[in-house]
Design a protein around this motif. Sequence first.
Motif, short mmCIF file in Angstrom:
data_model
loop_
_atom_site.label_atom_id
_atom_site.label_comp_id
_atom_site.label_asym_id
_atom_site.label_seq_id
_atom_site.Cartn_x
_atom_site.Cartn_y
_atom_site.Cartn_z
N UNK A 80 3.24 -5.18 -8.28
CA UNK A 80 3.91 -6.45 -8.51
C UNK A 80 3.26 -7.57 -7.70
N UNK A 81 2.87 -7.27 -6.44
CA UNK A 81 2.21 -8.28 -5.61
C UNK A 81 0.87 -8.70 -6.21
N UNK A 82 0.11 -7.71 -6.69
CA UNK A 82 -1.18 -8.04 -7.30
C UNK A 82 -1.00 -8.87 -8.54
N UNK A 83 0.04 -8.56 -9.33
CA UNK A 83 0.29 -9.33 -10.55
C UNK A 83 0.65 -10.78 -10.23
N UNK A 84 1.22 -10.99 -9.03
CA UNK A 84 1.60 -12.35 -8.61
C UNK A 84 0.48 -13.07 -7.87
N UNK A 85 -0.70 -12.45 -7.79
CA UNK A 85 -1.84 -13.10 -7.17
C UNK A 85 -1.94 -12.94 -5.67
N UNK A 86 -1.28 -11.93 -5.09
CA UNK A 86 -1.36 -11.71 -3.64
C UNK A 86 -2.78 -11.34 -3.24
N UNK A 87 -3.15 -11.67 -2.00
CA UNK A 87 -4.48 -11.36 -1.50
C UNK A 87 -4.59 -9.88 -1.16
N UNK A 88 -5.83 -9.41 -1.03
CA UNK A 88 -6.06 -8.02 -0.67
C UNK A 88 -5.47 -7.72 0.70
N UNK A 89 -5.61 -8.63 1.64
CA UNK A 89 -5.06 -8.41 2.98
C UNK A 89 -3.55 -8.23 2.94
N UNK A 100 -2.03 7.53 -14.71
CA UNK A 100 -1.87 8.98 -14.85
C UNK A 100 -2.01 9.70 -13.52
N UNK A 101 -3.04 9.36 -12.75
CA UNK A 101 -3.26 10.04 -11.47
C UNK A 101 -2.10 9.81 -10.51
N UNK A 102 -1.60 8.56 -10.48
CA UNK A 102 -0.49 8.26 -9.59
C UNK A 102 0.75 9.07 -9.98
N UNK A 143 4.86 0.49 -6.79
CA UNK A 143 5.41 -0.55 -7.66
C UNK A 143 5.34 -1.91 -6.98
N UNK A 144 5.66 -1.96 -5.70
CA UNK A 144 5.64 -3.22 -4.97
C UNK A 144 4.22 -3.78 -4.90
N UNK A 145 3.25 -2.88 -4.67
CA UNK A 145 1.85 -3.31 -4.59
C UNK A 145 1.39 -3.88 -5.93
N UNK A 186 8.03 11.09 0.49
CA UNK A 186 7.12 11.12 -0.63
C UNK A 186 7.68 10.36 -1.84
N UNK A 187 9.01 10.36 -2.00
CA UNK A 187 9.60 9.59 -3.09
C UNK A 187 9.39 8.10 -2.87
N UNK A 188 9.36 7.66 -1.61
CA UNK A 188 9.15 6.25 -1.31
C UNK A 188 7.77 5.77 -1.73
N UNK A 189 6.80 6.68 -1.89
CA UNK A 189 5.45 6.27 -2.28
C UNK A 189 5.45 5.57 -3.63
N UNK A 190 6.29 6.04 -4.55
CA UNK A 190 6.33 5.42 -5.87
C UNK A 190 6.85 3.99 -5.77
N UNK A 191 7.86 3.77 -4.90
CA UNK A 191 8.38 2.42 -4.71
C UNK A 191 7.31 1.51 -4.10
N UNK A 192 6.53 2.05 -3.15
CA UNK A 192 5.47 1.27 -2.52
C UNK A 192 4.44 0.88 -3.57
#
Length: 521
Positions: A58-67, A334-336, A54-56, A46-52
């Motif tokens: 960061x990817x969206x901020x860099x323009x990664x695709x939804x897929x 907040x929800x996260x 953050x990574x998501x 469950x602690x790893x969820x927060x890291x996931x």
Amino acid sequence: MLDSSIWFGVSTFVSSSGAVVAVAAWLRGRRRLEESRLERQELEKFSDLLDVEHKIVDMMACGASLTAVLDILTRAIEKMAPECLCSVLLLDEERQHLYEGSRGGLPAEYMQAINGLAIGPEVGACGSAAYRNMPIVVEDIATDPRFAPVKDFVMSFGLRACWSVPICGLKQNVLGTFAMYHRRPAKPRDHQLQLVEAGGHLAANAIERLRAAERLRKNAERIVLAEKAAFLGIWDLDIHHRVLTLSPQLAAQVGLPDAAHQLSIRQLRRMIDSDDWQTLRAAWKQAFAAGKLFHAEFRVVLANGRIRWLRTQANLEFVDDQPKRMTGVSVEITKEKEMVEALHFQASHDGLTGVWNRKAIFDLMHREFALASRNGSTTGLLMLDVDHFKDVNDTYGHPAGDTILRESVRRLHNVMRSTDLIGRYGGEEFLVVLPNCDSEHLKHCAERIRVAIAEAPMVVDGVTIRITVSVGTTIVDPSVTTGQEALATADAALYLAKKGGRNRAVEQRQAAHAEIALIAS
């Protein structure tokens, strides 16, 4: 004098008793170690969820695709639950069919076959979850009627169970489904369902935000609507004049009136949690020194006292090597944050009574011992057991027993200091750690606990049940006593309290290992 045969018999009996005690202790230790290992594994998942998350982001901020983002999510959940295969299906604009968003580790042939799946009330797990907007658990594909028309095809890929949750947007509209497949029939436990729901929640955030970003790129006139759809807020800081301009969505997020879209730095500081203001200052200094992106997470305190969490990221603009402007985007998280905090709580607390679980109370006990060793103080250790608890369960039923345990914990909290720590040791046993405690305080505390439980009967469903506890205590000087020795001493004291007639407290001072083993036998 006793003859040699008598001496031999006594010696054999003592040796056998010692062996039995040693074996029993070893078995208890192995069981507790296994329980601690499993609890630690769940907390790590469950602690790893927060890291996931953050990574998501960061990817969206860099323009990664939804897929690409959804692939990261499914693979991360599969890593947390290696026995599972995950998928994300997206609902089309007509809200009639599901299409592949991410197949995770599922075979490509299988995903190709279900691509374009029509949703319906009894269409597998995903089709039903999307249609009904509710979680669908299929424990055995071979026997569940929702898979009857296609069970042979699905099972040909080695899939035997499927748990699916709808991915819901801000207005609870279905965006798709997040599913976990198993290669054997499987019934989910509570923490497993929470993991599926967490995957669906993170997928919803990614879908909403990336689709909103796409709308922003395609049509700048719809920027305000896009902000609302994705909980995004845009802001601009004039560094020279120290004025912050907020978009309408961001102003709403931080509780400002519709007309108030500008703040001075002094006004902003009053709105942000004092601890987090230092975090923002440090992030600003780092961004300025390195000429990199500014990013931080912080809490905003609304006028009504409620807290909202924001994550922000911004670019610095320089003129003549001096920072002139900062333009950024903020996302409400907040929800996260609440979800992760809830998962952390569940991983470290007993689900029935709400006190610390075994692993957590052990960790806290060692923490207090280390602190006491540095301070030169002593710590009280108290182990208590609800007397004849098995008789309560056998006579009144396990729900009544659960009520008894919860009420006992409530009474414990009423007579203890706020700094004292209570954990469920196992079954009806509890371990209490009392920081900065001497023998006199420990004695009074143990008696208050005993009286609090015994003085008034407990009423369960109109039935009056009289409950007592046996209490074993010891004072621990961490500079000369290990945690294992302290637990053994408190356990030995508890044994003496039970042996002495129960409903009593007994203090035991630290003894040698052999003495403790003899008392416990």
